[in-house]
Design a protein around this motif. Structure first.
Motif, PDB file in Angstrom:
ATOM      1  N   GLU A  36       1.088  -0.959  -0.316  1.00 35.40           N
ATOM      2  CA  GLU A  36      -0.138   0.015   0.187  1.00 35.40           C
ATOM      3  C   GLU A  36       1.074   1.305   0.115  1.00 35.40           C
ATOM      4  N   LEU A  37       2.079   1.195   1.187  1.00 37.23           N
ATOM      5  CA  LEU A  37       3.237   2.637   0.569  1.00 37.23           C
ATOM      6  C   LEU A  37       3.617   3.084  -0.855  1.00 37.23           C
ATOM      7  N   MET A  38       3.594   1.622  -1.584  1.00 38.17           N
ATOM      8  CA  MET A  38       4.961   1.491  -2.709  1.00 38.17           C
ATOM      9  C   MET A  38       3.344   2.231  -4.039  1.00 38.17           C
ATOM     10  N   LYS A  39       2.261   2.043  -3.066  1.00 38.31           N
ATOM     11  CA  LYS A  39       1.357   2.518  -4.196  1.00 38.31           C
ATOM     12  C   LYS A  39       0.991   3.852  -3.212  1.00 38.31           C
ATOM     13  N   ASP A  43       1.203   7.197  -7.166  1.00 40.21           N
ATOM     14  CA  ASP A  43       0.507   8.314  -6.896  1.00 40.21           C
ATOM     15  C   ASP A  43       1.188   9.967  -6.154  1.00 40.21           C
ATOM     16  N   VAL A  44       1.881  10.098  -5.206  1.00 39.10           N
ATOM     17  CA  VAL A  44       2.521  10.628  -5.120  1.00 39.10           C
ATOM     18  C   VAL A  44       3.621  11.451  -6.457  1.00 39.10           C
ATOM     19  N   VAL A  45       4.469  10.796  -6.610  1.00 38.63           N
ATOM     20  CA  VAL A  45       5.800  10.412  -7.923  1.00 38.63           C
ATOM     21  C   VAL A  45       4.563  10.863  -8.896  1.00 38.63           C
ATOM     22  N   ARG A  46       3.378  10.636  -9.560  1.00 38.17           N
ATOM     23  CA  ARG A  46       3.293  11.083 -10.840  1.00 38.17           C
ATOM     24  C   ARG A  46       2.491  12.485 -10.692  1.00 38.17           C
ATOM     25  N   GLU A  47       2.007  12.774  -9.141  1.00 37.79           N
ATOM     26  CA  GLU A  47       1.485  13.575  -9.026  1.00 37.79           C
ATOM     27  C   GLU A  47       1.937  15.481  -8.962  1.00 37.79           C
ATOM     28  N   ASN A  48       3.396  15.031  -8.011  1.00 37.57           N
ATOM     29  CA  ASN A  48       5.257  15.811  -7.955  1.00 37.57           C
ATOM     30  C   ASN A  48       5.612  15.691  -9.125  1.00 37.57           C
ATOM     31  N   ARG A  49       5.550  15.020 -10.646  1.00 41.13           N
ATOM     32  CA  ARG A  49       6.152  15.248 -11.633  1.00 41.13           C
ATOM     33  C   ARG A  49       5.699  15.960 -12.515  1.00 41.13           C
ATOM     34  N   GLU A 151       7.395  17.165  -2.287  1.00 43.04           N
ATOM     35  CA  GLU A 151       9.220  16.102  -2.425  1.00 43.04           C
ATOM     36  C   GLU A 151       8.465  15.603  -0.862  1.00 43.04           C
ATOM     37  N   LYS A 152       8.784  16.366   0.500  1.00 46.62           N
ATOM     38  CA  LYS A 152       8.330  16.397   1.607  1.00 46.62           C
ATOM     39  C   LYS A 152       7.375  14.546   1.594  1.00 46.62           C
ATOM     40  N   THR A 153       6.602  14.890   0.699  1.00 43.28           N
ATOM     41  CA  THR A 153       5.394  13.277   1.769  1.00 43.28           C
ATOM     42  C   THR A 153       6.435  12.289   0.224  1.00 43.28           C
ATOM     43  N   SER A 154       7.115  12.571  -0.517  1.00 47.07           N
ATOM     44  CA  SER A 154       7.253  11.258  -1.387  1.00 47.07           C
ATOM     45  C   SER A 154       8.690  11.110  -0.893  1.00 47.07           C
ATOM     46  N   GLN A 155       9.327  11.951  -0.330  1.00 46.45           N
ATOM     47  CA  GLN A 155      10.829  11.424   1.509  1.00 46.45           C
ATOM     48  C   GLN A 155      10.418  10.914   2.470  1.00 46.45           C
TER      49      GLN A 155
END
Length: 237
Positions: A36-39, A43-49, A151-155
């Motif tokens: 679930e964390l990977m999912k 999602d966060v990485v796509r929005e971040n991009r 950025e902070k969330t993805s980290q």
């Protein structure tokens, strides 16, 4: 032999079986958490991009407008126009729990809600390119704040994924195999002790039976000797 020294008793066997059951349940829960964390992370990485692309485009536009404004206005006039800001911003931060990870949420609100309050200068002595630059920066501020949040969330999610992955691997490849090996070792020892006890009981039984037979033979021999030494034979009637 197990990697650690264990006491081969039934109490230890029961305790290890309980720990193994708990470890397997925890392993499954951690794997579900990792997935679930990977999912969430993807999602966060796509929005971040997407946010980064939009922010970079807006900043390039603002930079171009500032370049044009600096070409049309003197440096002193440009600095004087932007020296005293007219609008103030209040920034607040909350936290959202995502799979036991507290990720930040940034919120801001301006002191005045009117759009014209972002210009801290008069329009008579300034260039229209400066208005475009200030307007572009004002519009990109929300996306920049959201980008910092992503950025902070993805980290934080990446760090939690790494910790969860290490725990899953430790349970799957170290702890659970060690407990299974210890349980197998204790079970073999208990079976071996049980077989040894059964063999000892059988030997004791054979010894007791042998002693009983010898005692019976001795009694029969004494009876025969007693009967033969009395001198009495069968009498005729």
């Amino acid at each position: 032999m197990p990697a650690t020294t264990v006491n081969p008793t039934r109490m230890e066997l029961t305790r290890l079986k309980g720990r193994l059951k708990t470890a397997r349940r925890g392993h499954k829960l951690l794997k579900d958490k990792r997935d679930e964390l990977m999912k969430q992370f993807l999602d966060v990485v796509r929005e971040n991009r997407a946010l980064r692309r939009r922010v970079e485009e807006a900043l390039m536009q603002a930079h171009g407008s500032f370049t044009v404004a600096s070409a049309l206005m003197s440096t002193e006039m440009l600095e004087q126009s932007l020296m005293y800001p007219k609008q103030s911003v209040e920034l607040t931060m909350d936290f959202q729990n995502v799979m036991s990870v507290n990720v930040p949420e940034y919120h801001f609100k301006t002191k005045n809600a009117e759009a014209g309050d972002v210009y801290p200068y008069g329009f008579a002595a300034t260039s229209g390119a400066l208005d475009d630059a200030v307007d572009a920066l004002s519009g990109v501020f929300q996306d920049m704040l959201r980008l910092a949040e992503m950025e902070k969330t993805s980290q934080l999610l990446a760090e939690e994924i790494e910790k969860t992955r290490r725990r899953v691997n430790a349970l799957e490849y170290v702890k659970i195999p060690q407990m299974e090996e210890s349980i197998k070792y204790i079970s073999m020892k208990l079976d071996e002790n049980e077989r040894a006890s059964t063999i000892r009981l059988m030997k004791v039984k054979d010894m007791l039976l042998k002693d009983a037979i010898e005692e019976k033979r001795a009694e029969d021999a004494r009876a025969i000797r007693t009967f033969g030494g009395s001198g009495e034979g069968p009498q005729e009637i």
